[in-house]
Design an enzyme around this catalytic site. Structure first.
Site, PDB file in Angstrom:
ATOM      1  N   ASP A 165      76.438  10.427  85.304  1.00 22.65           N
ATOM      2  CA  ASP A 165      77.449  11.468  85.498  1.00 22.65           C
ATOM      3  C   ASP A 165      78.812  10.859  85.766  1.00 22.65           C
ATOM      4  O   ASP A 165      78.918   9.872  86.497  1.00 22.65           O
ATOM      5  CB  ASP A 165      77.017  12.297  86.722  1.00 22.65           C
ATOM      6  CG  ASP A 165      77.642  13.676  86.721  1.00 22.65           C
ATOM      7  OD1 ASP A 165      78.396  13.993  85.785  1.00 22.65           O
ATOM      8  OD2 ASP A 165      77.371  14.423  87.679  1.00 22.65           O
TER       9      ASP A 165
ATOM     10  N   CYS B 181      79.242  16.264  91.649  1.00 29.03           N
ATOM     11  CA  CYS B 181      80.696  16.430  91.651  1.00 29.03           C
ATOM     12  C   CYS B 181      81.339  16.259  93.028  1.00 29.03           C
ATOM     13  O   CYS B 181      82.436  15.717  93.146  1.00 29.03           O
ATOM     14  CB  CYS B 181      81.076  17.803  91.127  1.00 29.03           C
ATOM     15  SG  CYS B 181      79.940  18.494  89.934  1.00 29.03           S
TER      16      CYS B 181
ATOM     17  N   GLN C   9      71.355  11.579  86.635  1.00 23.57           N
ATOM     18  CA  GLN C   9      72.295  11.763  85.527  1.00 23.57           C
ATOM     19  C   GLN C   9      73.232  10.572  85.436  1.00 23.57           C
ATOM     20  O   GLN C   9      73.586   9.991  86.461  1.00 23.57           O
ATOM     21  CB  GLN C   9      73.160  13.000  85.785  1.00 23.57           C
ATOM     22  CG  GLN C   9      72.416  14.305  85.823  1.00 23.57           C
ATOM     23  CD  GLN C   9      73.379  15.430  86.164  1.00 23.57           C
ATOM     24  OE1 GLN C   9      73.992  15.448  87.223  1.00 23.57           O
ATOM     25  NE2 GLN C   9      73.525  16.372  85.250  1.00 23.57           N
TER      26      GLN C   9
ATOM     27  N   HIS D 296      83.142  12.041  86.442  1.00 19.21           N
ATOM     28  CA  HIS D 296      84.197  13.045  86.539  1.00 19.21           C
ATOM     29  C   HIS D 296      85.518  12.373  86.235  1.00 19.21           C
ATOM     30  O   HIS D 296      85.846  11.363  86.848  1.00 19.21           O
ATOM     31  CB  HIS D 296      84.185  13.679  87.920  1.00 19.21           C
ATOM     32  CG  HIS D 296      82.917  14.451  88.157  1.00 19.21           C
ATOM     33  ND1 HIS D 296      81.809  13.889  88.738  1.00 19.21           N
ATOM     34  CD2 HIS D 296      82.577  15.721  87.804  1.00 19.21           C
ATOM     35  CE1 HIS D 296      80.838  14.787  88.753  1.00 19.21           C
ATOM     36  NE2 HIS D 296      81.256  15.905  88.191  1.00 19.21           N
TER      37      HIS D 296
ATOM     38  N   ARG E 109      66.875  19.895  91.432  1.00 14.59           N
ATOM     39  CA  ARG E 109      67.078  21.307  91.098  1.00 14.59           C
ATOM     40  C   ARG E 109      65.719  21.972  91.058  1.00 14.59           C
ATOM     41  O   ARG E 109      64.758  21.398  90.538  1.00 14.59           O
ATOM     42  CB  ARG E 109      67.745  21.447  89.725  1.00 14.59           C
ATOM     43  CG  ARG E 109      69.114  20.840  89.686  1.00 14.59           C
ATOM     44  CD  ARG E 109      69.722  20.965  88.306  1.00 14.59           C
ATOM     45  NE  ARG E 109      70.994  20.228  88.275  1.00 14.59           N
ATOM     46  CZ  ARG E 109      71.699  20.022  87.183  1.00 14.59           C
ATOM     47  NH1 ARG E 109      71.272  20.501  86.031  1.00 14.59           N
ATOM     48  NH2 ARG E 109      72.826  19.345  87.234  1.00 14.59           N
TER      49      ARG E 109
ATOM     50  N   HIS F  21      83.834  17.159  83.713  1.00 11.13           N
ATOM     51  CA  HIS F  21      82.515  16.614  84.053  1.00 11.13           C
ATOM     52  C   HIS F  21      81.936  16.135  82.730  1.00 11.13           C
ATOM     53  O   HIS F  21      82.040  16.847  81.737  1.00 11.13           O
ATOM     54  CB  HIS F  21      81.518  17.655  84.551  1.00 11.13           C
ATOM     55  CG  HIS F  21      81.973  18.629  85.555  1.00 11.13           C
ATOM     56  ND1 HIS F  21      81.506  18.633  86.837  1.00 11.13           N
ATOM     57  CD2 HIS F  21      82.815  19.678  85.467  1.00 11.13           C
ATOM     58  CE1 HIS F  21      82.033  19.644  87.503  1.00 11.13           C
ATOM     59  NE2 HIS F  21      82.828  20.294  86.698  1.00 11.13           N
TER      60      HIS F  21
ATOM     61  N   LYS G 179      83.435  23.712  76.735  1.00 16.52           N
ATOM     62  CA  LYS G 179      82.663  22.468  76.751  1.00 16.52           C
ATOM     63  C   LYS G 179      82.177  22.075  75.366  1.00 16.52           C
ATOM     64  O   LYS G 179      82.124  22.898  74.448  1.00 16.52           O
ATOM     65  CB  LYS G 179      81.460  22.609  77.681  1.00 16.52           C
ATOM     66  CG  LYS G 179      80.427  23.606  77.187  1.00 16.52           C
ATOM     67  CD  LYS G 179      79.108  23.452  77.916  1.00 16.52           C
ATOM     68  CE  LYS G 179      78.132  24.519  77.458  1.00 16.52           C
ATOM     69  NZ  LYS G 179      76.799  24.338  77.956  1.00 16.52           N
TER      70      LYS G 179
HETATM   71 ZN   LIG Z   1      80.159  17.521  87.836  1.00 13.58          ZN
END
Ligand SMILES: [Zn+2]
Ligand SMILES: [Zn+2]
Length: 638
Positions: A386, A337, A384, A388, A366, A513, A467
């Protein structure tokens, strides 16, 4: 005779003599229900079906076809297994605990003389069947803590004594069946005859109470089902899952490996695996660009101060890795992010610029405990898909719908069905009521638009926003988390993101996200198992192999190989001086979609004769036609 009033779930009431049991009530409703009832809930408490009712109460019968009923069934099977083991090995083995778990149950035994092996499973199962056939009543008895301690001490069951000593209650319950007795809260099946189908599956070591300073126990895993047909279906699925295990296939197909030298949970992609991953990533880039996303890239490490601004340092630190350079502390990113926030903030934004959709194939690290690492599905470093999305509140509805359509398109290409869940506002939450209502309504309305059923997890959302979770169903009907769509009310605040509205004033954008496949690593793990390694043509790292029958065709085969490769077909050649059958078998083990066997006929006619790994042959064709065929198939994601 005094009577008690029993209220049933449908709201009706039955009046029965005091001391009647849930089973009596089930019988008064129907014989079938009585046979199916394995436990009951009385005023919210789980009890045996033989539990005597002494006062007015609410009663819910628990039948075998409910998850709770199945749990009672499997836990009773655990007692049966322990009973059989005690009959067979007597004082050589001590019993400890035996809970029901997902798909079965286990029992932990202690013994310093007997070592359980799969070879004796048949013997234990036969004993279990014998005890089940005797239909021994399973009886509950309550006694003082002290008497229970004395009872188990006299039986030589030290672990049970230790368990009781740690209990706070003054009265404990035990269950007896034949000569076997176990400390247990219950409830249990009324008799051993209820148990019809069970199977021991494996044995593993486990520390007493999960503590490595304690004694090592032997955990025998098993499963049980209400009938033999269901058990067989389950065992078949288990066997199929074992054959498809992505860790096994990953090695056989030479896709990836792990190395203790590199570190646990860190994937090393070999050429074919890296190519597979590249194909998937290229697909993702195309699909995102088509939908108005911008591809962005951020650094792998970012200053620790920035993680403090974002709140990750306070809330997520224990899962992060840190490093220091020239006295400056950096965090290795566990999420993508932050740089996206910085990109947003790099310009003054107007409502006309929105929505902005920043997409990154972002690699994150992680910290996962070594005990939970599992092949590609639980790792420490992963990438990911990913993105935003930053938009005005009015745009949120359309954005969420767009993401769900994206999910539907992509899952369709892989042939996955999926399930949807929404998690709503928890008790402790930030953001105004208006924020939450708007976001939750946007998610709900997008879910309703899909026409698919969805589950609502009331109060299960993160404190910073509601979510949607998407769980795909693979070929073996297992569920895997893939897409997530998460609204966030904190990051726009923490990074002071604004846009200039129509009114000329500054406003906060709404932030989402979202991932579609989730972790690329896990998704590939799931794909390997879903396809059993037989990737469709568009995803196959090697699409075709050129094989000559004898040395006479080597030259032509080499030429075909070069032409196809130059045209973008992912092709390899096998021109070794080996028997044709041997080369074919090898290509089959590699699960290569097409084999191009070159014999004299192909050389004479200037053709190729593609043979699919399923055994289906295509007509002979010119090499350029095969190229066109492969391109067409790939365009259609076949
Ligand atoms: Zn994020
Ligand atoms: Zn029990």
């Amino acid at each position: 005779m005094s009577m008690v009033q029993v209220e049933l779930p449908d709201g009706s009431t039955k009046e029965v003599p005091e001391g009647s049991s849930p089973k009596d009530i089930a019988s008064s409703i129907g014989e079938r229900l009585a046979r199916q009832s394995v436990a009951a809930r009385v005023d919210g408490k789980l009890v045996d079906v033989t539990y005597p009712l002494h006062q007015n109460c609410r009663l819910e019968l628990i039948t075998l076809n409910s998850p709770e009923g199945l749990e009672v069934y499997r836990h009773s099977a655990a007692h049966l297994m322990a009973h059989a083991v005690k009959e067979l090995y007597g004082e050589d083995v001590q019993v400890t605990i035996g809970p029901a778990i997902e798909n079965g149950f286990y029992y932990d035994f202690y013994s310093d003389t007997h070592k359980f092996t799969p070879e004796e499973f048949d013997k234990i199962e036969a004993k279990m069947a014998e005890l089940a056939k005797m239909d021994l009543p399973v009886e509950r008895e309550e006694m003082s803590r002290q008497s229970a301690i004395e009872l188990f001490r006299s039986l030589g069951e030290q672990y049970k004594v230790e368990l009781i000593e740690d209990l706070a209650e003054e009265t404990v319950s035990i269950y007896r069946q034949g000569t076997f007795v176990d400390l247990c809260r219950g409830p249990h099946l009324p008799s051993t005859g209820f148990l019809k189908a069970f199977k021991l599956t494996s044995v593993a070591g486990a520390y007493w109470r999960g503590d490595e300073r304690n004694a090592m126990l032997q955990r025998v895993y098993a499963t049980a089902f209400p009938d033999k047909k269901e058990l067989r279906a389950y065992l078949h699925k288990l066997e199929e899952a074992r054959k498809r295990d992505h860790r096994k296939l990953g090695k056989e197909l030479d896709l990836f490996s792990f190395s203790e030298e590199a570190g646990a949970g860190l994937v090393i992609w070999h050429p074919k695996g890296a190519l597979l991953r590249t194909l998937l990533e290229d697909f993702e880039k195309r699909e995102h660009l088509k939908r108005g996303y911008d591809i962005v890239m951020g650094p792998q490490i970012l200053r620790t101060d920035l993680w403090k601004t974002s709140g990750h340092y306070d809330n997520y630190r224990e899962n992060m890795y840190f490093t220091e350079v020239e006295g400056q502390s950096y965090g290795i990113k566990p999420m993508n992010c932050l740089s996206h926030m910085l990109i947003y903030r790099s310009h003054i934004r107007s409502y006309r610029d929105l929505p902005l959709r920043f997409f990154e194939l972002g690699t994150v690290h992680r910290h996962e405990k070594s005990g939970v690492l599992h092949g590609l599905t639980r790792v420490r470093g992963f990438t990911q898909d990913d993105a935003h999305i930053l938009c005005t509140p009015e745009q949120l509805d359309g954005e969420i719908k767009g993401v769900l359509e994206f999910v539907s398109d992509v899952m369709g290409k892989f042939g996955f069905e999926y399930e949807l869940e929404i998690s709503t506002r928890p008790e402790k939450a930030i953001g105004s009521d208006q924020d939450w209502d708007r976001a939750t309504n946007a998610l709900m309305s997008a879910l309703k638009d899909t026409g698919l059923p969805f589950e609502i997890n009331e109060g299960d959302g993160a404190f910073y926003g509601p979510k949607i979770d998407v769980k795909l169903k693979d070929a073996l009907d297992r569920r895997w988390q893939c897409a997530t769509i998460q609204c966030d009310f904190t990051l726009p605040d923490r990074f002071d993101l604004t846009y200039v509205g129509r009114d000329g004033e500054k406003h906060r954008p709404v932030m989402v996200h979202r991932v579609i496949l989730g972790s690329i690593e896990r998704f590939i793990g799931v794909l390997i198992e879903h396809y059993a390694g037989n990737f469709p043509l568009w995803l196959s790292p090697v699409q075709a192999v050129v094989v000559n029958v004898t040395d006479n065709q080597a030259e032509y085969a080499e030429e075909i190989f070069r032409r196809l490769r130059a045209e973008g077909v992912r092709v390899k050649k096998d021109l070794r001086n080996e028997k044709l059958g041997f080369k074919i078998r090898e290509a089959q083990l590699e699960k290569i979609p097409y084999m191009l066997v070159i014999g004299d006929k192909e050389v004479e006619q200037g053709t190729v004769s593609p043979r699919h790994r399923s055994g289906k042959n295509l007509d002979s064709m010119a090499p350029e036609d095969f190229v066109a065929f492969v391109r067409r198939e790939c365009m259609e994601y076949r």
